[in-house]
Design an enzyme around this catalytic site. Sequence first.
Site, PDB file in Angstrom:
ATOM      1  N   SER A   1       0.828  -1.196   0.000  1.00  0.00           N
ATOM      2  CA  SER A   1       0.000   0.000   0.000  1.00  0.00           C
ATOM      3  C   SER A   1       0.871   1.257   0.000  1.00  0.00           C
ATOM      4  CB  SER A   1      -0.956  -0.053   1.193  1.00  0.00           C
ATOM      5  OG  SER A   1      -1.964   0.919   1.091  1.00  0.00           O
TER       6      SER A   1
ATOM      7  N   ASP B   1     -10.176  -3.930  -4.499  1.00  0.00           N
ATOM      8  CA  ASP B   1      -9.327  -2.910  -3.887  1.00  0.00           C
ATOM      9  C   ASP B   1      -9.485  -1.619  -4.687  1.00  0.00           C
ATOM     10  OD1 ASP B   1      -7.328  -1.321  -2.823  1.00  0.00           O
ATOM     11  OD2 ASP B   1      -5.722  -2.772  -3.130  1.00  0.00           O
TER      12      ASP B   1
ATOM     13  N   HIS C   1      -7.955  -5.169  -0.337  1.00  0.00           N
ATOM     14  CA  HIS C   1      -6.768  -4.460   0.114  1.00  0.00           C
ATOM     15  C   HIS C   1      -6.343  -4.993   1.486  1.00  0.00           C
ATOM     16  CE1 HIS C   1      -4.142  -0.908  -0.165  1.00  0.00           C
ATOM     17  NE2 HIS C   1      -4.212  -0.876   1.156  1.00  0.00           N
TER      18      HIS C   1
END
Length: 321
Positions: free
Chosen positions: A170, A262, A292
Amino acid sequence: MTDTTPALDPALDPELAALLGFLAEAGYPPMWEQSAADARVGFRALTVDLRDPGLLPEMLEVRAATIAGPERDIPARVYRPRPGELPTLVFFHGGGWVVGDLDTHDLTCRTLARDCEAVVVSVDYRLAPEHRFPAAVDDAEAAARWVAEHATDPAAGLGGSPVVAVGGDSAGGNLAAVVAQTLRDEGRTLAGQLLLYPATDLVTAHPSLAENAEGYFLDAPTISWFLEQYVGDADPADPRLSPARGDLRGVTPAVVAVAQFDPLRDAGTAYAGLLEAAGVPVTLRAYPGLIHGFADMGRFSRAAQAAVDEIGALFRRLLHP
């Protein structure tokens, strides 16, 4: 009373659907309604407190370290899975540049150390809003340089091999992608970059941002809140914020992993395409049914664990050709 909970796509992995249901029933307030300090406590509750210590991959050694940074010493944690000379992977944790720390990503780092057969150096870079851009980038670059310069130094206690790579999930994937470009510019050779559902373009409104805007763990309001905390008055098109806007020619080979549900899916997919167009060897894995943050969800979902297993094997090939 009308139920405003968004309907989840039936293609979502059922075990992750159960996890999302549990989190919804727990009543955690969304991050974007909290202070950064409270959001950090909540994120630790979701990661550290829900973790069974007995299921953590065993390491030969886990130790604290400090790296000289531009403004302060940078805390780090070094994971060694076995004796002998090994590559070193510099890992940057996710959390929107606002939350997350060495503990929240302990499982991920242990898993990567084991599966990639590498010493992992987890970096506790400065967080926003106390330290806005470019503080996190400055720390990440300093840490990667230090590892590259000391990887073979016995006194540093790193892998011992000159093979060094970067990675993150991320926001950490964003930092890893930026660092890969910076070290390329400095003439430093990396073995690879591992980008797990990375935030690579803070400007473009890719379709997945709208398609997965709510209901799938990371939502659109939280993304906006993260950017408000981190970016400040900076230009989001700056390549050190949006690595997709940088020159990708000659950067290190990449493994890029994205998840179907996501909001960042399309940004990661597009980045893999840009790398390929620039002549960079890249392996893209798009995982159906996942969300995610799945790298830390293998204990809840067999599909997530299978993805983690594959990613580790793929990146191991870059580190051990």
